[in-house]
Design an enzyme around this catalytic site. Structure first.
Site: not given
Lengths: 715, 340
Positions: A613, A680
């Site tokens: 990620q 995020e």
């Protein structure tokens, strides 16, 4: 070692590699038809006439829908707007009237036997426009309006104040006053958006790319005036979304309208060019930052006035000023947020929504302030370390940002960095190092999950969440295996079906914190049920228990929801991002040769997925810093580089050493798993770290991202 | 995509007899287009930017995929794939500028499919030309050029007109131009050979006419004469990202350097900055008789922007071109490992 915390490979990996994973547009019910749209080429005005005769006569065309013959849909109002919707305004009602709100708005839908026939038919729809009123096409901060009361309720402007920032700024011995611009960025996930719609009587099934099957069901039910139970949304695999599939865009409505009228299933898939206008984008922004400090680097005033863009029909306000409020300690602070309404399609969340954008300006400004103070950029940040959330005046639930700075700097080799810019040269390359702080708001939603213990000895776990790439399938299999005490191979997790126990949006880095606890609860509930019939047998033997008890399954559903922690504490993920760039001294080409991120994201359920990620976020950050730039023609009101040949993102050759490390933390309050969310956060801080490294390499500040060779050459 | 009839040419005569058209305006295209690698043509057709009524697929034509180095001339059949020409050992050794220009073009997948003849005829990447919803004089004559007042960061500064500032997007042609290459053109009238320098046309008042090819004419081969300069040649491409991207500025340089280290002959062409492949004779003149040093290269490159006209955002290209040309000259001087 517990299975939680293990670097388990993706359980859905083989299916994706073998082609067994089916994405929304690949579902092909019997008698499937294909649709394509004709889109407005005028940014504002009215359709004068719409001649569909040629399209209707084209080979294979069965149906042409326009505002002249399409059903008027009820578009029922929701009791309350969900967080993924814009704060105010009225959504685009597709084919509902002759009004044109932006160039690229669909004005006709053609349904044909093949995709090629549908596209050809759509190309035959001419539409003369009356271009009145004049379009609003300029992104000019002077035209911006303060955000609305609805936005203010969600803490998105128009103004927040603490102390007397302007006075403190005027008195500060060291000041910075600069404007930072970030180009509009466009969502272009690998899988383009697509919907397959099939009606059976008054029941509708949608195979549709979405990050939230439950909301798509509810949204379509309201648009068509159906009971939600009559709509089923299925989407087991998502080929990347990044926020682009949180809302239910007009193409979903179109597919359902067409299928109802054609009385056959219809597929509508967007082209790359249509992605620019059918789904949202990270709108362009300008941030005016003023910082005041004393000679020791203590911040005396922080002022950030941000201008974003929105459409003329909806107000899209995002937490762009989150970082300005929460990152550094300072008693006198002021933020303002304005929006320029333009004839564009409404923006939408894009990875790190608001926060990643706000950090671009804030972290470049902090770098410039460090330069003015002659201070190491990390030192400046440590001198303003926020021990409490400065804007909300709440304690942090957990914060290991100091450890992020220290461990990231160590891994990166920051201590060898010369303070002065343009100090390292290697052949024709100038070499520079930069860093930035990362911060993102953690969250958690109420969620339900079910577990069924089956006679074949496997456990089937279900939740109506999604996996757009972070590895939900894998991490939730780990959580369930851990909770049930079963090996991973005996647990199967299913998602992406609105008939499963409900979850909220797969976005905002909330999935692990929300779905994980629900699965733990459901596992606990099913174990309790099993205990009632097991007669002391270990859970691993539940197949035998089922057989003895003559049961075909033992099933339990449970919910989990956040407590008051988010009200009593500020809960954020943190990080420190370090970048090395090499800049050709004459040609001004930039390579991001090394990036290291150190993150406090709470407990890491799967280090392999979390690392993936974060390095993915770095790739995206390289795009934000150096490449991604939606070129807007303010005369035509159109994107002038609306293909992915012209709108460029990084390629493999642009990517070099990327590394992410996680400091050893556990979030005590947000959820029992101890996680704070990763996704995020992985984009936050990357672009400003690169921009700061470009300054360090060259001595030039380019405050207009992306930093392309032309901008560096003329800086 | 607009429906079309598809035919596969079995002979060259059949191909050139098709009357295939070489223009970029959509409205005129009710005729035939050639299809070779299709890496650009299919994009244009899918966007409705090209709507041929008939497609004449030439990929089956025999005998057009040769690479011959025949004494003083390199001969390349028009249907040679970009990847094959780039990887050919003798091309790499003796015509380095060609191999480099090809390898810096597109992506490996595109190069495996695209042909050399088709590459020469690829259409501009001007965003307005590529957008069916925008006006464009090249595509819809008389509709206007939004690039002139609009987004023109990637548009040309050389060879522009008040009708069009679209950049010629290719790399290979720039290398060929530097080598004084020729193009062999077949038609039903027979065969003619023209200098590559004459193949492409600047937009002037007819931007939809991009080459001097007549209807039915077909590029059958490319020929590059060998000279001392071809042995010391180099292609440099400056672009936004490191691969799969068109040039902001590029330079093809070939130098013939005498034993005393002075330049006997220089050939320089630039890409990414002009409306067609563009030769820089003034820079060449400044190099002749001098030793290649960084200073000499920089000084010679100063005249590279003569006659250039910018339209706002693309103004940087004039300076970037100078720097690109200077760097390419300098690097070419060092080809073979010895600084000249």
């Amino acid at each position: 070692m517990s299975v939680i915390g293990s670097p388990v490979s993706r359980v859905d990996g083989p299916a994706k590699v073998n082609g067994e994973a089916h994405y929304a547009g690949e579902f092909a019910p019997k008698d499937l038809l294909y649709a394509a749209t004709a889109d407005s080429t005028c940014p504002a005005g009215t359709i004068v006439t719409l001649d569909t005769r040629d399209a209707a006569r084209a080979p294979g065309v069965l149906l042409v829908l326009t505002h002249l013959n399409a059903d008027r849909l009820p578009y029922q109002e929701p009791a309350e707007r969900v967080a993924v919707d814009p704060v105010a305004g009225a959504q685009l009602r597709v084919l509902d009237g002759p009004a044109i709100l932006f160039s690229g708005q669909p004005i006709a839908l053609v349904v044909a036997r093949t995709q090629a026939q549908a596209e050809y038919g759509a190309s035959l729809v001419p539409a003369p426009y009356d271009a009145d009123p004049p379009a609003k096409l300029r992104f000019d901060p002077a035209l911006a309006q303060p955000t609305s009361e609805a936005a203010a309720k969600k803490k998105r402007g128009p103004e927040t104040r603490k102390g007397d920032a302007e006075g403190a700024f005027a008195r500060a011995p060291v000041t910075l006053d600069e404007r930072y611009r970030l180009s509009r960025e466009q969502h272009h996930p690998m899988e383009p958006h697509a919907t397959v719609a099939e009606w059976t009587g008054d029941r509708l099934t949608l195979w549709s790319k979405t990050q939230w099957v439950g909301n798509e069901r509810d949204e379509i039910a309201r648009r068509f005036g159906l009971p939600p139970a009559n709509v089923r949304v299925i989407n087991p695999y998502v080929g990347g979304a990044f926020g682009s599939s949180l809302r239910t865009w007009p193409h979903v409505t179109l597919a359902a309208m067409a299928a109802r009228r054609a009385r056959r299933p219809v597929r509508l898939e967007l082209t790359r060019r249509q992605l620019f206008t059918f789904v949202g984008h990270r709108g362009q922004s300008e941030q005016h930052v003023r910082l005041g400090a004393d000679p020791n680097g203590r911040l005396l005033a922080t002022i950030c006035e941000a201008t974003g863009q929105t459409s003329t029909y909806e107000e899209f306000a995002e937490p762009l000023l989150g970082p300005a409020g929460a990152t550094y300690a300072c008693d006198d602070r002021l933020t303002r947020y304005k929006l320029v309404p333009m004839n564009v399609n409404t923006p939408c969340p894009m990875r790190g929504p608001g926060w990643a954008t706000g950090l671009v300006a804030q972290e470049m400004a902090m770098d410039e302030l460090a330069e003015r103070l002659g201070m190491d950029p990390i030192e400046l940040r440590l001198r303003n370390y926020a021990e409490r959330d400065p804007m909300k005046d709440l304690p942090w639930s957990s914060k290991a940002l100091r450890e992020c700075y220290a461990q990231g700097a160590e891994r990166f080799g920051w201590s060898k960095r010369p303070l002065k810019p343009r100090a390292r040269r290697d052949g024709r390359d100038l070499v520079g190092l930069g860093m930035a702080t990362a911060i993102y708001d953690s969250g958690r939603y109420p969620t339900s999950a079910s577990v069924a213990l089956l006679p074949d000895g496997t456990a089937l776990v279900r939740c109506a969440t999604a996996d757009m790439g972070p590895g939900t399938y894998t991490s939730m299999t780990q959580v369930a295996a851990d909770a049930l005490g079963l090996p991973l191979a005996r647990v199967r997790f299913e998602l992406g079906d609105s008939t499963f126990p409900p979850a909220k949006e797969h976005g905002g880095s909330t999935t692990m914190a929300s779905v994980g606890p629900a699965i733990q609860e459901a596992c606990g509930a099913v174990k309790a049920k099993l205990a009632g019939v097991a007669d002391g047998a270990p859970i691993t033997d539940f197949a035998a228990v089922l057989r003895r008890a003559g049961l075909d399954r033992i099933e339990a559903e449970a919910s989990a929801k956040p407590d008051d922690a988010m009200k009593t504490h500020s809960i954020n993920g943190f990080g420190a991002v370090f970048a090395e760039v090499r800049v050709d001294v004459d040609l001004c080409t930039i390579r991001a040769t090394r990036i290291v991120g150190a993150y406090d994201a709470g407990r890491i359920v799967n280090p392999k997925l979390a690392h993936s990620q974060c390095i993915g976020g770095m790739v995206q950050g390289i795009g934000m810093a150096l490449f991604e730039d939606v070129e807007w023609d303010e005369h035509l009101g159109r994107v002038s580089n609306g293909t992915i040949a012209e709108y460029i993102v990084p390629v493999n050759a642009d990517i070099h050493d990327l590394d992410a490390i996680f400091v050893d933390t556990r979030e005590p309050l947000l959820n029992p798993l101890g996680v704070k969310g990763v996704a995020e956060l992985g984009l936050c801080g990357v672009a400003p770290a690169i921009a700061n490294a470009v300054w360090h390499a060259t001595g030039k500040r380019v405050r207009n991202l992306p930093i392309t060779p032309d901008r560096l050459l003329t800086a | 995509m607009t429906p079309f009839a598809y035919a596969r040419a079995r002979t060259l005569a059949e191909a050139v007899g098709s009357g295939a058209e070489h223009r970029s305006d959509v409205g005129h295209s009710t005729g035939t287009d050639f299809l070779a690698g299709g890496t650009d043509m299919i994009q244009l057709m899918r966007e409705g930017l090209r709507r041929p009524a008939r497609i004449m697929d030439v990929t089956g034509l025999a005998g057009l995929d040769y690479i011959d180095i025949d004494g003083p001339v390199l001969r390349l059949g028009a249907l040679v794939r970009m990847s094959d020409a780039a990887a050919h050992p003798q091309v790499r050794e003796g015509y380095r500028v060609i191999s480099e220009a090809l390898l810096l073009s597109a992506s490996a997948q595109v190069r495996n499919l695209a042909t050399l003849g088709g590459n020469l005829l690829q259409r501009t990447r001007c965003g307005y030309f590529r957008d069916p919803g925008a006006p464009c004089n090249k595509r819809a004559p008389g509709s206007g050029c939004p690039a002139i007042p609009g987004q023109n960061r990637l548009n040309a500064v050389l060879g522009v007109s008040d009708q069009c500032i679209a950049t010629y997007a290719g790399d290979f042609a720039n290398a060929l131009l530097a080598l004084d290459a020729r193009v062999r053109i077949a038609s039903d009238q027979g065969e003619r050979v023209i200098p590559l320098a004459d193949l492409h046309r600047a937009p002037d008042q007819t931007p939809w006419i991009e080459t001097q090819l007549a209807h039915g004419e077909f590029i059958s081969a490319i020929e590059a004469p060998t000279s001392f300069a071809t042995w010391r040649s180099h292609y440099l491409k400056v672009r936004d990202r490191r691969s799969f991207e068109w040039a902001l500025a590029s330079a093809a340089v070939a130098l013939d350097i005498a034993p005393d280290g002075t330049v006997r002959d220089a050939r320089i062409a630039v890409g990414g900055v002009a409306t067609r492949p563009w030769r820089l004779s003034a820079v060449e003149d400044r190099l002749r008789g001098r030793r290649v040093t960084a200073d000499v290269a920089r000084e010679a490159a100063q005249v590279a922007g003569d006659g250039a006209m910018a339209h706002g955002r693309n103004a940087y290209k004039i300076e970037l071109m100078r720097r690109t040309v200077a760097r390419a000259i300098e690097e070419t001087g060092m080809v073979g490992g010895t600084a000249a």
